[in-house]
Scaffold this active site. Structure first.
Site, short mmCIF file in Angstrom:
data_model
loop_
_atom_site.label_atom_id
_atom_site.label_comp_id
_atom_site.label_asym_id
_atom_site.label_seq_id
_atom_site.Cartn_x
_atom_site.Cartn_y
_atom_site.Cartn_z
N LYS A 1 10.02 -76.96 -40.02
CA LYS A 1 9.13 -75.80 -39.89
C LYS A 1 7.66 -76.19 -39.89
O LYS A 1 6.84 -75.54 -39.26
CB LYS A 1 9.39 -74.79 -41.02
CG LYS A 1 10.69 -74.03 -40.81
CD LYS A 1 10.66 -72.71 -41.56
CE LYS A 1 11.89 -71.89 -41.24
NZ LYS A 1 12.04 -70.75 -42.16
N LYS B 1 21.24 -74.57 -33.20
CA LYS B 1 21.68 -73.42 -34.00
C LYS B 1 21.24 -72.11 -33.35
O LYS B 1 20.14 -72.04 -32.82
CB LYS B 1 21.02 -73.58 -35.38
CG LYS B 1 21.66 -72.82 -36.50
CD LYS B 1 20.96 -73.12 -37.80
CE LYS B 1 19.55 -72.55 -37.83
NZ LYS B 1 18.90 -72.59 -39.14
N LYS C 1 16.64 -66.95 -34.73
CA LYS C 1 15.68 -65.89 -34.41
C LYS C 1 14.52 -66.45 -33.59
O LYS C 1 13.88 -65.73 -32.85
CB LYS C 1 15.06 -65.32 -35.69
CG LYS C 1 16.00 -64.68 -36.65
CD LYS C 1 15.30 -64.39 -38.00
CE LYS C 1 16.31 -64.13 -39.08
NZ LYS C 1 15.77 -64.09 -40.42
P1 TYM Z 1 17.78 -66.97 -43.17
O1 TYM Z 1 17.03 -65.69 -43.21
O2 TYM Z 1 17.27 -68.07 -42.29
O3 TYM Z 1 19.28 -66.72 -42.78
C1 TYM Z 1 20.04 -65.72 -43.44
C2 TYM Z 1 21.49 -66.15 -43.55
O4 TYM Z 1 22.04 -66.33 -42.24
C3 TYM Z 1 22.63 -67.63 -42.16
N1 TYM Z 1 22.47 -68.13 -40.78
C4 TYM Z 1 23.48 -68.60 -40.04
N2 TYM Z 1 24.80 -68.73 -40.30
C5 TYM Z 1 25.58 -69.23 -39.32
N3 TYM Z 1 25.09 -69.60 -38.10
C6 TYM Z 1 23.77 -69.51 -37.80
N4 TYM Z 1 23.31 -69.86 -36.58
C7 TYM Z 1 22.90 -68.97 -38.80
N5 TYM Z 1 21.56 -68.74 -38.84
C8 TYM Z 1 21.32 -68.22 -40.07
C9 TYM Z 1 21.87 -68.49 -43.16
O5 TYM Z 1 22.61 -69.61 -43.56
C10 TYM Z 1 21.66 -67.50 -44.29
O6 TYM Z 1 22.82 -67.42 -45.10
N6 TYM Z 1 16.36 -69.31 -47.33
C11 TYM Z 1 17.23 -68.24 -46.83
C12 TYM Z 1 17.00 -66.89 -47.49
C13 TYM Z 1 17.12 -66.90 -48.97
C14 TYM Z 1 18.30 -67.06 -49.74
C15 TYM Z 1 17.89 -66.98 -51.10
C16 TYM Z 1 19.65 -67.23 -49.41
C17 TYM Z 1 16.07 -66.77 -49.85
N7 TYM Z 1 16.55 -66.82 -51.11
C18 TYM Z 1 18.81 -67.10 -52.16
C19 TYM Z 1 20.58 -67.35 -50.47
C20 TYM Z 1 20.15 -67.28 -51.78
C21 TYM Z 1 16.97 -68.08 -45.35
O7 TYM Z 1 15.89 -68.31 -44.87
O8 TYM Z 1 17.97 -67.54 -44.65
#
Ligand code: TYM
Length: 331
Positions: free
Chosen positions: A111, A194, A197
């Site tokens: 990032k 992957k 967004k």
């Molecule tokens: P974020 O917002 O990037 O993604 C949210 C969730 O979606 C899953 N995900 C995917 N799973 C399968 N295939 C994909 N292509 C894919 N893209 C995204 C992510 O693995 C995630 O589960 N850091 C985290 C948010 C967060 C969080 C937490 C999660 C903040 N605090 C505490 C768990 C516990 C994030 O940016 O997810």
């Protein structure tokens, strides 16, 4: 069992978020557990966010939770920034986590790009805030996609070091739940990237807001190859696009990859893609329809968020009080 997870409040959600996270949130409601699902708005501001847009994105993600079947009576749905204890615990954990641990985080490298000097410090300590999110609720289980593996390992390291340094058995070591074919959904245009967004091509992903025609057309255009599908899973190993499309089918239909190959092995994408489009439309259309309704009802979403924030606050407060006492802080 105590479950916590979250989704960042940045941009609209896609099929990867649904299969990696949201669907699991809803499925786990049948378990005997206390559940906390947050919208990570504090994580979102590690990169620039327009203030008005950020608030509407927070509401939009909450609406996605509800549309995907998360029941606000069974689960607390809340904005991370509504519970101050997240930032309070994150500071304490900043003093527990080691620089070397954060240096190894690949997401920061991805990032921050080449110009690391200009990245925010928040982007660097992002995984520490995530550890605070999880441990603040003493979560034992964290449903996420595979890309969160490193952050969850760091969370366990923080819990271990805190318990060790202060000679307590206070934090549990949370288990990560990312099994199954939905754990890593790839771009529809490139089986090695992957689904995300931030991909500039909208055809690379299926958005939760896409209607049936858009979904069908994106699947028709999805990159594939000229061969027929194999009859055994091992035959997908060197075929990332085929593997991804079969995985999406399996995850949505709730069957194994081998089950899909039992039905489609020996058939080409001319036969498989229309069947896949049907499954995706079948499962995703009711969600996008509910989502459209909720986006027109911000008062209902706000009501849910307020209720969830109260429940989260009540669970978090005693933990942060305990932690301050353990560490020797005031009050
Ligand atoms: P974020 O917002 O990037 O993604 C949210 C969730 O979606 C899953 N995900 C995917 N799973 C399968 N295939 C994909 N292509 C894919 N893209 C995204 C992510 O693995 C995630 O589960 N850091 C985290 C948010 C967060 C969080 C937490 C999660 C903040 N605090 C505490 C768990 C516990 C994030 O940016 O997810």
């Amino acid at each position: 069992m105590r479950i916590l997870s979250g989704i960042q409040a940045s941009g609209s959600l896609h099929l990867g978020n649904y299969l990696g996270a949201l669907k699991k949130f809803a499925d786990m409601q049948s378990l005997e557990a206390t559940r906390f699902y947050m919208i990570a708005d504090l994580h979102a501001i590690t990169v620039w966010q327009d203030p008005e847009k950020l608030l509407s994105q927070t509401r939009e993600i909450a609406a996605c939770y509800l549309a995907a079947g998360v029941d606000p009576v069974k689960s607390a749905i809340f904005p991370q920034s509504a519970v101050r204890a997240h930032t309070e615990l994150a500071w304490i954990f900043n003093c527990v986590a080691r620089l070397g641990w954060l240096d190894r985080m690949t997401q920061f490298k991805d990032k921050a790009g080449k110009d690391k000097e200009r990245a925010s410090i928040g982007l660097y300590t992002y995984p520490v805030l995530q550890a605070a999110d999880i441990l603040l609720y003493k979560a034992t289980h964290v449903p996420v996609g595979e890309d969160q593996r490193q952050h969850l390992e760091l969370t366990r390291d923080v819990a271990k070091k805190f318990n060790h340094d202060y000679k307590v058995e206070y934090f549990p070591l949370p288990d990560t739940l990312y099994q199954g074919p939905g754990a890593r959904i790839m771009s529809l245009r490139d089986g090695l990237a992957k689904m995300s967004k931030s991909d500039p091509s909208d055809n690379s992903r299926i958005n939760l807001t896409d209607d049936a025609d858009t979904i069908a057309s994106k699947i028709k255009k999805a990159k594939s190859d000229a061969e027929v599908l194999p009859t055994e899973e091992a035959g997908l190993a060197e075929r990332p696009e085929a593997k991804n499309l079969v995985g999406i089918y399996a995850a949505l239909a709730g069957v194994s990859v081998q089950d899909v190959l039992n039905d489609f092995g020996g058939k080409g994408f001319g036969a498989f893609k229309p069947a896949l489009a049907e499954v995706v439309v079948d499962k995703m259309s009711p969600i996008s329809e509910r989502l459209r309704g909720l986006l027109n009802d911000p008062a209902e979403v706000d009501r849910v968020l307020k209720l969830g924030a109260e429940a989260a606050e009540a669970a978090a407060e005693p933990v942060v009080r305990d932690v301050k006492k353990i560490v020797g802080l005031w009050g």
